[in-house]
Design a protein around this motif. Structure first.
Motif, PDB file in Angstrom:
ATOM      1  N   VAL A 462       0.858  -1.187   0.000  1.00 25.38           N
ATOM      2  CA  VAL A 462       0.000   0.000   0.000  1.00 25.38           C
ATOM      3  C   VAL A 462       0.892   1.234   0.000  1.00 25.38           C
ATOM      4  N   ARG A 463       0.555   2.164  -0.837  1.00 26.26           N
ATOM      5  CA  ARG A 463       1.307   3.427  -0.906  1.00 26.26           C
ATOM      6  C   ARG A 463       0.325   4.576  -0.713  1.00 26.26           C
ATOM      7  N   LEU A 464       0.514   5.339   0.368  1.00 27.80           N
ATOM      8  CA  LEU A 464      -0.334   6.489   0.678  1.00 27.80           C
ATOM      9  C   LEU A 464       0.460   7.775   0.496  1.00 27.80           C
ATOM     10  N   PRO A 465      -0.166   8.829   0.008  1.00 24.34           N
ATOM     11  CA  PRO A 465       0.553  10.109  -0.079  1.00 24.34           C
ATOM     12  C   PRO A 465       0.820  10.679   1.313  1.00 24.34           C
ATOM     13  N   TRP A 466       1.890  11.443   1.432  1.00 24.28           N
ATOM     14  CA  TRP A 466       2.227  12.037   2.720  1.00 24.28           C
ATOM     15  C   TRP A 466       1.165  13.037   3.164  1.00 24.28           C
ATOM     16  N   ALA A 467       0.504  13.653   2.198  1.00 26.33           N
ATOM     17  CA  ALA A 467      -0.589  14.590   2.480  1.00 26.33           C
ATOM     18  C   ALA A 467      -1.724  14.271   1.516  1.00 26.33           C
ATOM     19  N   PRO A 468      -2.969  14.401   1.938  1.00 29.94           N
ATOM     20  CA  PRO A 468      -4.086  14.098   1.046  1.00 29.94           C
ATOM     21  C   PRO A 468      -4.115  15.067  -0.125  1.00 29.94           C
ATOM     22  N   PRO A 469      -4.672  14.649  -1.273  1.00 34.34           N
ATOM     23  CA  PRO A 469      -4.731  15.549  -2.432  1.00 34.34           C
ATOM     24  C   PRO A 469      -5.615  16.746  -2.159  1.00 34.34           C
ATOM     25  N   ASP A 470      -5.287  17.855  -2.810  1.00 34.32           N
ATOM     26  CA  ASP A 470      -6.052  19.104  -2.646  1.00 34.32           C
ATOM     27  C   ASP A 470      -7.216  19.068  -3.617  1.00 34.32           C
ATOM     28  N   PRO A 471      -8.482  19.004  -3.123  1.00 37.24           N
ATOM     29  CA  PRO A 471      -9.624  18.943  -4.037  1.00 37.24           C
ATOM     30  C   PRO A 471      -9.768  20.191  -4.884  1.00 37.24           C
ATOM     31  N   THR A 472      -9.345  21.359  -4.341  1.00 39.59           N
ATOM     32  CA  THR A 472      -9.442  22.599  -5.127  1.00 39.59           C
ATOM     33  C   THR A 472      -8.514  22.570  -6.337  1.00 39.59           C
ATOM     34  N   ARG A 473      -7.298  22.034  -6.080  1.00 39.15           N
ATOM     35  CA  ARG A 473      -6.346  21.958  -7.177  1.00 39.15           C
ATOM     36  C   ARG A 473      -6.815  20.973  -8.219  1.00 39.15           C
ATOM     37  N   ASP A 474      -7.374  19.834  -7.783  1.00 42.70           N
ATOM     38  CA  ASP A 474      -7.873  18.854  -8.746  1.00 42.70           C
ATOM     39  C   ASP A 474      -9.013  19.418  -9.553  1.00 42.70           C
ATOM     40  N   ALA A 475      -9.900  20.162  -8.860  1.00 42.09           N
ATOM     41  CA  ALA A 475     -11.031  20.751  -9.590  1.00 42.09           C
ATOM     42  C   ALA A 475     -10.531  21.777 -10.601  1.00 42.09           C
TER      43      ALA A 475
END
Length: 479
Positions: A462-475
């Motif tokens: 399992v590989r998890l990011p150190w910080a969750p993705p930014d939904p604003t940036r993805d949007a």
């Protein structure tokens, strides 16, 4: 129509605004054309009346407008352009129309359009302030028109007067009142329609809000029912388990402390079976107590999902150590290597997800391969930008040299790690452990691989990011 199928009030407002904008532009064009027609007829009538007063016929005056008629035409064209801003400045437009009618003998069309705009856009108190001068100038211009000579210089006489005879005086009054009522009624009708459209948007927004609140209440009622069932069922069973584990631990302590020895002369206090029984009972009791505490936290979260304090993560990477110690104490053959650089800097939600993933992986291994050693590794750092969790253990065999068919939680054996996804379809005997882990990993933008290698070792990575993705940036990127 059900409430949930009603259109969103914002979308309804944009749609109505688009239609209203097209209607306003069309209406502006038609009203400007009406003012231009009025101006052209008024300018021609000025020269026709001047020629009749001088004893000339209309053809003798030529086709060129006089200076006064030309100035009236320029003023009339300016009024036709000013119609564009009638919704912003309706009172000045009405005043300019009155001045143009008095000073340049123009028709009252521009003044009437200003009065219509006042009725449409301004408070009722301004209707009378604007309506009285507009009514007076309209009556005056209609009276001048119906009494003008020659007959071709009058617009209304060419429409209603027979070839000979004169127009009664009350006809001018009736025509003036009809014009005033027509333009004022049009403004009142448009105002009523606009207010009705606004009321419909407000109603749609309120219905949407009611539908949202109804859904929230329904979901909350379902959460309450689920919490009650969990509390009454699972909570009761965990309480019984804790009580019996405590009784078993107390009994083992009394047996160990009793005088005398075993059949082979070994003192009871040194009996390994009694000691193991006492230790196992203690672990069961403590685990049941922690399960009850976590169950209460889960029930509070179900009952109050919007409470930020309850929804906040409660587990960190420091809790992984106690999780490993519990597994080892329970007799699980576990080799763990945890090396996380600056674990306090990892996002709280990622840390809790990592804890739950390790918990589920150890639970799966203990359930499906309890006597087989398990290798657990966890590593990560801010520089790497990821947290990697991996487990490996041999699968129990069904026969000589043959690993079990369905592996842990619905994944079949195979040489391809990604081929383990096909095993998730086998729901008849499979659990949902790895599926839940995969969903948790994908929620935070990580990736997961699980399967059996050619050596019969079941591996999960399992590989998890150190910080969750930014939904604003993805949007923003999707746009």
């Amino acid at each position: 129509m059900p409430l949930t199928s009603l259109p969103d009030a914002r979308r309804l407002g944009r749609r109505a605004w688009g239609r209203g904008r097209l209607e306003r532009r069309t209406r502006t064009f038609l009203l400007s054309c009406l003012v231009i027609i009025d101006v052209s007829y008024s300018a021609t009538a000025i020269d026709a009346r001047a020629a009749a007063a001088a004893g000339l016929t209309v053809p003798q005056t030529g086709t060129t407008l006089s200076g006064y008629a030309g100035a009236a035409s320029v003023v009339g064209l300016a009024l036709a352009v000013a119609v564009i801003w009638r919704h912003r400045y309706p009172v000045p437009l009405a005043a300019a129309g009155v001045v143009g009618s008095v000073a340049f003998q123009l028709g009252p069309t521009a003044a009437l359009i200003g009065f219509m705009s006042v009725v449409l856009w301004r408070p009722v108190q301004q209707w009378w302030m604007v309506g009285l001068p507009v009514a007076a100038v309209t009556l005056w211009r209609v009276w001048v028109d119906v009494t003008a000579t020659p007959r071709t210089a009058s617009f209304w006489r060419t429409l209603i007067e027979p070839a000979s005879g004169s127009v009664p005086w009350y006809v001018a009054v009736i025509l003036a009142l009809a014009l005033l009522a027509g333009f004022g009624g049009a403004g009142l009708w448009l105002r009523t329609r606009s207010e009705l459209a606004s009321a419909n948007r407000v109603v749609a927004a309120e219905r949407h809000q009611v539908s949202t609140l109804t859904d929230q209440v329904s979901r909350q009622a379902e959460r309450e029912r689920l919490a009650r069932e969990i509390h009454d069922g699972l909570g009761h069973n965990l309480s019984i388990l804790s009580v019996h584990a405590g009784a078993l631990e107390a009994m083992a302590q009394r047996v160990a402390a009793s005088p005398g020895g075993a059949a082979d002369g070994t003192p009871r206090g040194a009996d390994p079976v009694t000691g193991q029984l006492q230790e196992s009972a203690k672990v069961v009791r403590e685990t049941a107590a922690r399960s009850v505490a976590e169950l209460h936290s889960l029930l509070d979260l179900l009952r109050k999902p919007d409470d930020a304090d309850l929804a906040a993560p409660t587990k960190t990477l420091r809790d992984v150590r106690s999780l490993i110690d519990e597994s080892v104490t329970a007799g699980m053959p576990l080799i763990a290597t945890v090396y996380v650089d600056d674990s306090l800097a990892v996002d709280a939600h990622i840390a809790q997800a990592a804890y739950r993933i390790v918990q589920e992986l150890l639970t799966n291994a203990r359930k499906h391969a309890a006597t087989i050693p398990v290798r657990l590794t966890m590593s990560g750092s801010p520089a790497e930008g990821a947290l990697v969790i991996a487990t490996a253990n041999h699968l129990p065999t069904q026969g000589p040299g043959r690993p079990a068919g369905p592996d842990l939680d619905g994944h079949r054996g195979g040489s391809d790690l990604d081929g383990a996804r096909e095993g998730e379809r086998d729901d008849a005997r499979a659990g949902t452990g790895l599926s839940g882990i995969r969903e948790r990993v994908e929620r935070y933008g990580g990736d997961m691989a699980a399967g059996v290698d050619p050596y019969g070792v079941f591996r999960v990575s399992v590989r998890l990011p150190w910080a969750p993705p930014d939904p604003t940036r993805d949007a923003g990127g999707s746009r």
